[in-house]
Design an enzyme around this catalytic site. Sequence first.
Site, PDB file in Angstrom:
ATOM      1  N   CYS A 265      47.275  87.454 114.538  1.00  0.00           N
ATOM      2  CA  CYS A 265      47.739  88.743 115.068  1.00  0.00           C
ATOM      3  C   CYS A 265      48.012  88.706 116.572  1.00  0.00           C
ATOM      4  O   CYS A 265      48.709  89.562 117.101  1.00  0.00           O
ATOM      5  CB  CYS A 265      46.730  89.837 114.748  1.00  0.00           C
ATOM      6  SG  CYS A 265      46.502  90.072 112.972  1.00  0.00           S
TER       7      CYS A 265
ATOM      8  N   HIS B  73      48.550  95.777 119.524  1.00  0.00           N
ATOM      9  CA  HIS B  73      48.698  95.275 118.156  1.00  0.00           C
ATOM     10  C   HIS B  73      48.348  96.409 117.201  1.00  0.00           C
ATOM     11  O   HIS B  73      47.337  97.094 117.373  1.00  0.00           O
ATOM     12  CB  HIS B  73      47.769  94.078 117.953  1.00  0.00           C
ATOM     13  CG  HIS B  73      47.613  93.672 116.525  1.00  0.00           C
ATOM     14  ND1 HIS B  73      48.684  93.490 115.678  1.00  0.00           N
ATOM     15  CD2 HIS B  73      46.501  93.418 115.783  1.00  0.00           C
ATOM     16  CE1 HIS B  73      48.241  93.138 114.479  1.00  0.00           C
ATOM     17  NE2 HIS B  73      46.920  93.089 114.521  1.00  0.00           N
TER      18      HIS B  73
ATOM     19  N   ASN C 160      49.418  96.556 109.162  1.00  0.00           N
ATOM     20  CA  ASN C 160      49.218  95.416 110.051  1.00  0.00           C
ATOM     21  C   ASN C 160      50.225  94.318 109.691  1.00  0.00           C
ATOM     22  O   ASN C 160      50.109  93.686 108.643  1.00  0.00           O
ATOM     23  CB  ASN C 160      47.777  94.902 109.901  1.00  0.00           C
ATOM     24  CG  ASN C 160      47.446  93.799 110.876  1.00  0.00           C
ATOM     25  OD1 ASN C 160      48.332  93.204 111.482  1.00  0.00           O
ATOM     26  ND2 ASN C 160      46.160  93.514 111.017  1.00  0.00           N
TER      27      ASN C 160
END
Length: 325
Positions: free
Chosen positions: A115, A252, A282
């Site tokens: 990520c 993020h 996500n």
Amino acid sequence: MLNQRAVVAGVGSYLPEKVMTNDDISKIVDTTSEWIVQRTGIERRHIAADDQNTSDLATIAAKRALDDAGISAQDVDLIIVATSTPDFTFPATAVSVQYNLGNTTGYAFDIQAVCSGFVYAMTIADSFIRAGNASTILVIGAETFSRILDWTDRTTCVLFGDGAGAAVLRAQPVVEDQLEQGILSCHLRSDGSHRQKLYVDGGPSSTQTTGHLRMQGREVFKHAVGMISGVVTDAFAASGTTADDLAWFIPHQANRRIIEASAEKLGIDIDKVVMTVEGHGNTSAASIPLALDVAVKDGRVQRGDLVMLEAMGGGFTWGSVLLRW
Ligand code: UT7
């Protein structure tokens, strides 16, 4: 080192057409839309078509970023793709993107920081530009996490989605006494002692399989806010800026609660936070450029704005990039 900075010249993104809502997912695993929204803020995610690979998503986002920058693919010296879901074990997904774009003069490689991939890739691009090793770089975050999810595990499959985002970085000479535009500071961290808290249980060297994503969600959550706050505070200290100077905080997009808790801890006004997690879940390395593209195209991010990017993910890896738009 040349006296030049990496300036964002264009951005673009792409979400696959197929949408999977929370209600759709509640037909596959024992969950509810209420649980997902309350715990994460996610309302839907996009799923790549069977014939779409990560490089296909990345190519569309890259073309949009090149158009936005008003340059052609041949103007690009370097293509960096941040991904944990490459088309193949090798070659790099980035060379497929290079081929798809018709770039024959540059070079291309992937980086893997889960990520945190986009902030890692931006940091690498910034270093290449400052060192004079490239002057126009395509930085792409692209993922097809739907391919590595265990669709029987409700603790993970509700959280992730597919997508891609891209930014064109160009070298710009620093002119004394002018407002510094471009990337001002980058701070990266990792701590491999946490590597088994968010990982994929397969790979070419270990199992010779692709594997599935496994996560101790509560453990990730426990560390996220502190790690994020640390690298954002480092960026403020290195640049002599404060939360009040920020125009936009573009984190993020993993979980609304992590984003809000991080902003609160850092003293960042919630109105300055760009949040798109509800629309795509996500998307790992793609999430920051997806959110950045939205905020640029809807006019929120304006020339001269101070923008903070940050991410935390598997490894653990984490990092921040502070830039003047
Ligand atoms: O980029 C970094 C990537 N990862 C992350 O950012 C994830 C970080 N972690 C999180 O976002 C959160 O920990 C989750 C959203 C994954 C989970 O939220 P939580 O508030 O930490 O829930 P929990 O894991 O403590 O689980 C609470 C309950 C459990 O039931 P019991 O044991 O209390 O009876 C789970 O079994 O919720 C249950 N549960 C679910 N229920 C309905 C777990 N997943 C689901 C689900 N639907 N999908």
